[in-house]
Design an enzyme around this catalytic site. Structure first.
Site, PDB file in Angstrom:
ATOM      1  N   GLN A  11      59.401  10.857  -0.233  1.00  0.00           N
ATOM      2  CA  GLN A  11      58.693  11.283   0.972  1.00  0.00           C
ATOM      3  C   GLN A  11      59.589  12.109   1.882  1.00  0.00           C
ATOM      4  OE1 GLN A  11      57.603   8.153   3.825  1.00  0.00           O
ATOM      5  NE2 GLN A  11      55.557   9.025   3.948  1.00  0.00           N
ATOM      6  N   GLU A  29      49.647   3.663   3.661  1.00  0.00           N
ATOM      7  CA  GLU A  29      50.973   3.057   3.649  1.00  0.00           C
ATOM      8  C   GLU A  29      50.992   1.775   4.475  1.00  0.00           C
ATOM      9  OE1 GLU A  29      55.635   4.198   4.666  1.00  0.00           O
ATOM     10  OE2 GLU A  29      54.014   5.426   5.486  1.00  0.00           O
TER      11      GLU A  29
END
Length: 391
Positions: free
Chosen positions: A127, A245
């Site tokens: 990420q 998430e």
């Protein structure tokens, strides 16, 4: 609300348990149990291939993209049982973060190119969100991507990049319109980590490990075809990803596994000649965190049932994030307290006496980050105050 599992769900849970007994390699199980992450890249890729061969590579994906098509309850049971069996996590950056974004907003070509390689473990994703000075205030990010023909030229820096040293690809938020309002000038790019101009600098953590990195982009050329969705619409995709998430960040399975480990420690460790579990004060503290974990499980199931009714996670996701991270941190604190000075030791230092000794102190330090990533707990409390309390 009935929180009991149906007979069909119980049968599914038993099927998962049997699969784990038969197919989870013992060497991987042992390393997870010991907290040994020195072989993490090979172990995670190998486990993903085993799951893929069984058709269980992506519990949360729809069938049309190669997933299981399981409902939310079965996904939950699968993750709980994997944690209880000391299976390694499935790397979330590809499966649970960028893949849902590609499925929802990506082109057909992107779906065909990237999703199968996430599914079978061929591609490891990381990420590229946070930057120095742009963590919780993500909209202030400064990494630039300027259009140059059929490429974007990316310059800037990302921070707190988890396991990027193993990654094949990184999904990045970049600023493509510096004149627009902060949230409106951001785009979502998929970047090959082998592209010239990318440099990783490891960040040594308190536990001595190198789990996170800084990533530097110096005139990195990214094909325009790797833009997800529309230019300058990346903030919408980022919020979509963060909702997934935070829902998954509750970590009920991991907390249950570590709570069981804590109980073993309390039975084996002695204070003044008696097992620590016989100390009323320490036993009460274990009971308290167990009750908090049970309340978290109930909240997690409520969110699962809401998602099953096609309701997107709201402030409940923030609640899961806060309580899930705090509970796991609290369990690690009690583990270190139970072990005392032995928490600093590794297995070879104490002659292999007890599987719970290795890395207890290191894990305690590593878990301090839980309340920061995925949106700091302070930010999550602001979300709750604004959406529920209307403050």
């Amino acid at each position: 609300m009935d929180l009991n599992f149906s007979p069909e769900e119980v049968a599914f849970r038993d099927e998962v348990r049997a699969f784990l007994v038969a197919h989870l390699p013992e060497d991987i199980r042992d390393r997870v149990r010991r907290g040994d992450d020195r072989n993490v890249s090979d172990d995670l890729r190998r486990w993903q291939r085993i799951l893929h061969a069984h058709g269980w590579a992506a519990a949360m994906w729809p069938v049309e993209h190669g997933g299981t098509g399981w409902d939310k309850t079965r996904q939950y049971l699968f993750e709980i049982e994997c944690a209880a069996a000391d299976a390694p996590i499935q790397l979330p950056f590809g499966l649970k973060m960028v893949a849902p974004v590609i499925m929802r907003y990506g082109s057909q070509a992107q779906k065909e190119r990237f999703l199968p390689r996430i599914l079978d473990g061929s591609d490891w994703w990381c990420q590229g969100y946070s930057e120095p000075g742009s963590g919780s205030d993500l909209a202030s990010l400064k990494t630039r991507a300027e259009r140059d023909g059929d490429h974007y030229v990316v310059n800037g820096q990302k921070a707190w990049n988890t396991l990027g040293q193993h990654a094949d690809w990184i999904f990045c938020l970049v600023r493509t319109d510096p004149a627009a309002k902060p949230q409106r000038g951001i785009s979502f790019l998929l970047v090959d980590m082998k592209t010239p101009g990318i440099r990783l600098q490891p960040t040594k953590l308190l536990d001595g490990g190198f789990e996170v990195n800084e990533v530097f982009f110096d005139n990195v050329r990214v094909p325009v075809e790797n833009l997800v969705g529309e230019e300058n619409a990346g903030w919408t995709y980022a919020k979509f990803l963060l909702g997934h998430e935070r829902t998954n960040i509750a970590g009920v399975g991991a907390s249950r596994r570590e709570l069981a480990r804590l109980r073993r420690m309390a039975r084996e460790c002695r204070r003044e000649g008696a097992p620590l579990i016989d100390d009323p004060l320490f036993a009460t503290r274990i009971a308290q965190v167990e009750l908090e974990l049970k309340a978290l499980e109930v909240t997690n199931l409520r969110v699962i049932f809401a998602e099953a009714r096609q309701q997107a996670p709201g402030p409940e996701a923030s609640m899961l994030k806060i309580r899930g991270t705090e509970i796991l941190q609290r369990i690690s604190e009690l583990q270190v307290e139970a072990l005392g000075a032995r928490a600093l030791a590794y297995e070879e230092d104490v002659g292999g006496d007890g599987e719970d000794v290795p890395r207890a102190a290191a894990q305690y330090m590593n878990l301090r980050k839980l309340s920061i990533y995925g949106g700091s707990n302070e930010i999550q409390r602001n979300i709750i105050a604004q959406t529920i309390l209307k403050l």
